[in-house]
Design an enzyme around this catalytic site. Structure first.
Site, PDB file in Angstrom:
ATOM      1  N   ASN A   1       1.016   3.988  -3.018  1.00 35.43           N
ATOM      2  CA  ASN A   1       0.760   5.417  -2.830  1.00 35.43           C
ATOM      3  C   ASN A   1       1.834   6.263  -3.504  1.00 35.43           C
ATOM      4  O   ASN A   1       1.529   7.287  -4.117  1.00 35.43           O
ATOM      5  CB  ASN A   1       0.685   5.772  -1.345  1.00 35.43           C
ATOM      6  CG  ASN A   1      -0.682   5.509  -0.759  1.00 35.43           C
ATOM      7  OD1 ASN A   1      -1.616   5.132  -1.445  1.00 35.43           O
ATOM      8  ND2 ASN A   1      -0.796   5.707   0.543  1.00 35.43           N
TER       9      ASN A   1
ATOM     10  N   GLU B   1       0.828  -1.207   0.000  1.00 28.51           N
ATOM     11  CA  GLU B   1       0.000   0.000   0.000  1.00 28.51           C
ATOM     12  C   GLU B   1       0.864   1.259   0.000  1.00 28.51           C
ATOM     13  O   GLU B   1       0.571   2.227  -0.711  1.00 28.51           O
ATOM     14  CB  GLU B   1      -0.942   0.008   1.214  1.00 28.51           C
ATOM     15  CG  GLU B   1      -2.050  -1.013   1.146  1.00 28.51           C
ATOM     16  CD  GLU B   1      -3.066  -0.746   0.046  1.00 28.51           C
ATOM     17  OE1 GLU B   1      -3.234   0.427  -0.366  1.00 28.51           O
ATOM     18  OE2 GLU B   1      -3.698  -1.712  -0.415  1.00 28.51           O
TER      19      GLU B   1
ATOM     20  N   ARG C   1     -10.051   4.557  -7.055  1.00 30.63           N
ATOM     21  CA  ARG C   1      -9.268   4.333  -5.834  1.00 30.63           C
ATOM     22  C   ARG C   1     -10.216   4.326  -4.652  1.00 30.63           C
ATOM     23  O   ARG C   1     -11.150   5.120  -4.578  1.00 30.63           O
ATOM     24  CB  ARG C   1      -8.210   5.428  -5.652  1.00 30.63           C
ATOM     25  CG  ARG C   1      -7.209   5.481  -6.765  1.00 30.63           C
ATOM     26  CD  ARG C   1      -6.183   4.379  -6.606  1.00 30.63           C
ATOM     27  NE  ARG C   1      -5.487   4.176  -7.867  1.00 30.63           N
ATOM     28  CZ  ARG C   1      -4.712   3.145  -8.095  1.00 30.63           C
ATOM     29  NH1 ARG C   1      -4.520   2.226  -7.183  1.00 30.63           N
ATOM     30  NH2 ARG C   1      -4.112   3.013  -9.246  1.00 30.63           N
TER      31      ARG C   1
END
Length: 145
Positions: A51, A47, A105
Site C-alpha cells: 500500500n 499488504e 488492484r
C-alpha cells in the site's frame, strides 16, 4: 518474556516488500508461531508495505518505516509512510475499494490485514502520510511436567 523491538526503514521499491515481510517473520520467531500464523503476519506486512509503495508514493521514491515490538505474547506492528495520505479512511478500508481501478488492484489490502491480524487500525492525514497498526497475539501453551 522480555520485550524486543525492531525498526526498519527502506525505500518504497517493490523489491523491498519481500525483505520487510521476511525481516518481521525472523523477528517474531521467538513467539513460536504456527506456520499459519507466520503466513498471516507475512501477508499482512506485505499488504501494508505494498500500500505504501503503490498508493502513498505512486511510483515516486519515499521512505517506508516498519516498527515491531514484542510485548508478552503479542507482536505489535506499525507500518508508516509520509506519502499522499488517505482522504477517507472509512471508505478506504471497505472491501474492494481502490483508488487505482485501472491498475488491476483488487481493493482487498486492508481487508486482508484486518482478517489476518487480531487488531488493526489506520490513521492517516491527507498530504502527510499513513500509519497502519496491527497486533497478532500468540498464546503460549503450558506444558505438563
Amino acid at each position: 518474556m522480555t520485550k524486543n523491538y525492531l525498526k526498519l526503514q527502506f525505500y518504497s521499491l517493490a523489491r523491498n516488500q519481500a525483505f520487510a515481510r521476511d525481516a518481521v517473520a525472523a523477528f517474531f520467531l521467538e513467539l513460536n508461531p504456527t506456520l499459519s500464523d507466520l503466513s498471516d503476519v507475512k501477508t499482512a506486512v506485505s499488504e501494508a508495505v505494498t500500500n505504501c509503495t503503490v498508493h502513498a508514493y505512486r511510483g515516486n521514491l519515499g521512505i517506508i518505516t516498519v516498527e515491531c515490538e514484542i510485548e508478552d505474547d503479542s507482536l505489535h506492528i506499525k507500518v508508516s509512510d509520509t506519502g499522499r495520505g488517505i482522504a477517507d479512511v472509512e471508505q478506504a478500508i471497505q472491501p474492494f475499494f481502490t483508488t487505482l481501478p485501472d491498475d488491476e488492484r483488487s481493493g482487498m489490502g486492508f481487508t486482508i490485514m484486518q482478517t489476518f491480524m487480531d487488531e488493526f487500525r489506520v490513521n492517516s492525514v491527507e498530504g502527510e502520510g499513513t500509519v497502519v497498526y496491527m497486533v497478532k497475539s500468540f498464546k503460549t501453551e503450558v506444558e505438563n511436567v
